[in-house]
Design a protein around this motif. Structure first.
Motif, mmCIF file in Angstrom:
data_model
loop_
_atom_site.group_PDB
_atom_site.id
_atom_site.type_symbol
_atom_site.label_atom_id
_atom_site.label_comp_id
_atom_site.label_asym_id
_atom_site.label_seq_id
_atom_site.Cartn_x
_atom_site.Cartn_y
_atom_site.Cartn_z
ATOM 1 N N UNK A 21 0.823 -1.189 0.000
ATOM 2 C CA UNK A 21 0.000 0.000 0.000
ATOM 3 C C UNK A 21 0.869 1.255 0.000
ATOM 4 N N UNK A 22 2.214 1.048 -0.002
ATOM 5 C CA UNK A 22 3.127 2.190 -0.064
ATOM 6 C C UNK A 22 2.922 2.876 -1.412
ATOM 7 N N UNK A 23 2.944 4.170 -1.421
ATOM 8 C CA UNK A 23 2.805 4.884 -2.683
ATOM 9 C C UNK A 23 1.361 5.224 -3.011
ATOM 10 N N UNK A 24 0.409 4.588 -2.348
ATOM 11 C CA UNK A 24 -0.999 4.920 -2.575
ATOM 12 C C UNK A 24 -1.289 6.238 -1.848
ATOM 13 N N UNK A 25 -1.579 7.308 -2.600
ATOM 14 C CA UNK A 25 -1.705 8.631 -1.969
ATOM 15 C C UNK A 25 -2.918 8.740 -1.035
ATOM 16 N N UNK A 26 -3.888 7.828 -1.203
ATOM 17 C CA UNK A 26 -5.066 7.894 -0.335
ATOM 18 C C UNK A 26 -4.885 7.127 0.970
ATOM 19 N N UNK A 27 -3.823 6.314 1.015
ATOM 20 C CA UNK A 27 -3.621 5.497 2.210
ATOM 21 C C UNK A 27 -2.845 6.275 3.267
ATOM 22 N N UNK A 28 -3.407 6.333 4.485
ATOM 23 C CA UNK A 28 -2.767 7.081 5.561
ATOM 24 C C UNK A 28 -1.857 6.146 6.353
ATOM 25 N N UNK A 29 -0.580 6.146 6.032
ATOM 26 C CA UNK A 29 0.313 5.195 6.690
ATOM 27 C C UNK A 29 0.487 5.518 8.177
ATOM 28 N N UNK A 30 0.305 6.786 8.536
ATOM 29 C CA UNK A 30 0.454 7.120 9.955
ATOM 30 C C UNK A 30 -0.688 6.527 10.781
#
Lengths: 252, 252
Positions: A1-10
């Motif tokens: 999911x890295x690089x997906x701009x909609x995914x909030x990794x924080x």
């Protein structure tokens, strides 16, 4: 999911930090959490700082712990889900009649997840609670749900699960499990003996939604030496099936 | 907390979105959540997208709901806290002896938060569960904890709480509450009658940690018409106090 701009990794990291505390002693240090989650120490520190500001974590010296406020997250699910809200009285009733612990579970990523539970006080070493997870293939709850999965879902399950023997009775052969699933579909229930833990016997039945699809399972577990499988079939099965019917009526 | 570079606002928002589901119908739309949390719609959308990727939310058309996986968050607290792990058998035992519901709670931001509960099936309209919150000043659990707070903590509580009458019996005068707290410290217990809900009577006792500080409260609640306060004092108090002693031994 890295690089997906909609995914909030924080957000993902914050949740991973909360989950790092599962089944642990009360407190953890930043490096312990970093080690357990694979999240860099600096990011773990920021997560804990934020969780502390929000009231979900607390610290003493370098030791962090979760606060009871974390329970309000699980409560968000429980109080917004008709099945979870209504299941407790039904499970309490079964547990009281049979004098044994009774649980309701669903599948979540290859494991059974306890949604509701009414425990009697003579507990085994398995300390279970709402939110607990157990492997599906060697528990009565999991086996009942697996037995009613689509062929595709089941193939996907076996592709991703590791079958390991918890006791010398645990069935770890996929072919043998497929046979067991066929028997379960025929009988409408399953009894598992000491496949997860020596001394533990449990019986489960499927819980169906309005569409007829099995979406959950209901079980009763007991000490194997105290309750025979004959006794389970004769005295427990009808009560468990009655409970499953009652729960079915609450499912969409 | 805006402007604090260490504070992860996206984590705060994700948690707020999860909590928006509390006490709701099963599903919510993006605009409903935005309205409830004050978070802009675009940010709510990203939170839900991320929660869905992580398996904590699901959607059908425009309707979002939480998944059972959210329970694993609460479980992180339950399974890492000795008191929460060990309290259940103790509460089950009290509940079975008295045939009434028994709960353990702590304070969290001016409210009592249920940490453990053993419910009997004749329930009142208050559907309570682990993670539930109730006002402190008009519940037996809250009043016992407030009565044992430091003067500073209590002043802070009254500065920030809104005392509202849930029934015509609810005490909302700070002066009167202070008198009640003094009596509680003297008696070692409290009985509350219909101040939260008509028809509900409940008795609570303090639970002390090793330091002697009151960190939690234990209560039994019953229908006011069925169980008199005399009966509570004569038959319930000793059993509740025994339970509080047992729980104290588990606290740090």
């Amino acid at each position: 999911m890295t690089g997906d701009p909609n995914f909030m990794s924080s957000l993902a990291r914050g949740i991973a930090v909360i989950r790092a505390f599962s089944d642990q002693q009360r407190t953890l240090t930043i490096s312990q959490i970093s080690h357990k989650t694979g999240i860099p120490r600096a990011a773990v520190r920021r997560c804990l700082y934020s969780l502390k500001q929000l009231g979900y974590a607390d610290s003493e010296a370098h030791n962090f712990r979760l606060t009871p406020k974390v329970l309000t997250l699980g409560y968000s699910y429980l109080s917004s889900t008709p099945l979870a809200v209504s299941a407790q009285p039904c499970l309490n009733n079964i547990s009281r009649i049979l004098h044994e612990s009774c649980s309701l579970a669903v599948m979540d990523s290859n494991e059974v997840l306890y949604v509701s539970r009414s425990a009697q006080s003579r507990i085994m070493s398995v300390a279970l609670n709402v939110g607990s997870r157990l492997p599906a293939y060697c528990t009565s709850l999991g086996r009942v749900i697996l037995a009613h999965m689509s062929e595709e879902a089941l193939a996907q399950y076996f592709n991703t699960v590791t079958l390991r023997a918890y006791t010398d009775k645990t069935v770890v052969s996929q072919a043998k499990l497929m046979e067991i699933f066929a028997t379960i579909r025929q009988n409408g229930y399953v009894i598992i003996e000491e496949e997860l833990e020596i001394g533990l016997r449990s019986m489960a039945v499927p819980v169906r939604g309005a569409s007829g699809k099995v979406t959950a399972a209901l079980n009763v577990s007991a000490q194997a030496t105290r309750i025979s499988s004959k006794r389970m079939r004769e005295d427990f099965l009808a009560i468990l099936q009655g409970g499953a019917q009652e729960l079915s009526a609450m499912l969409p």
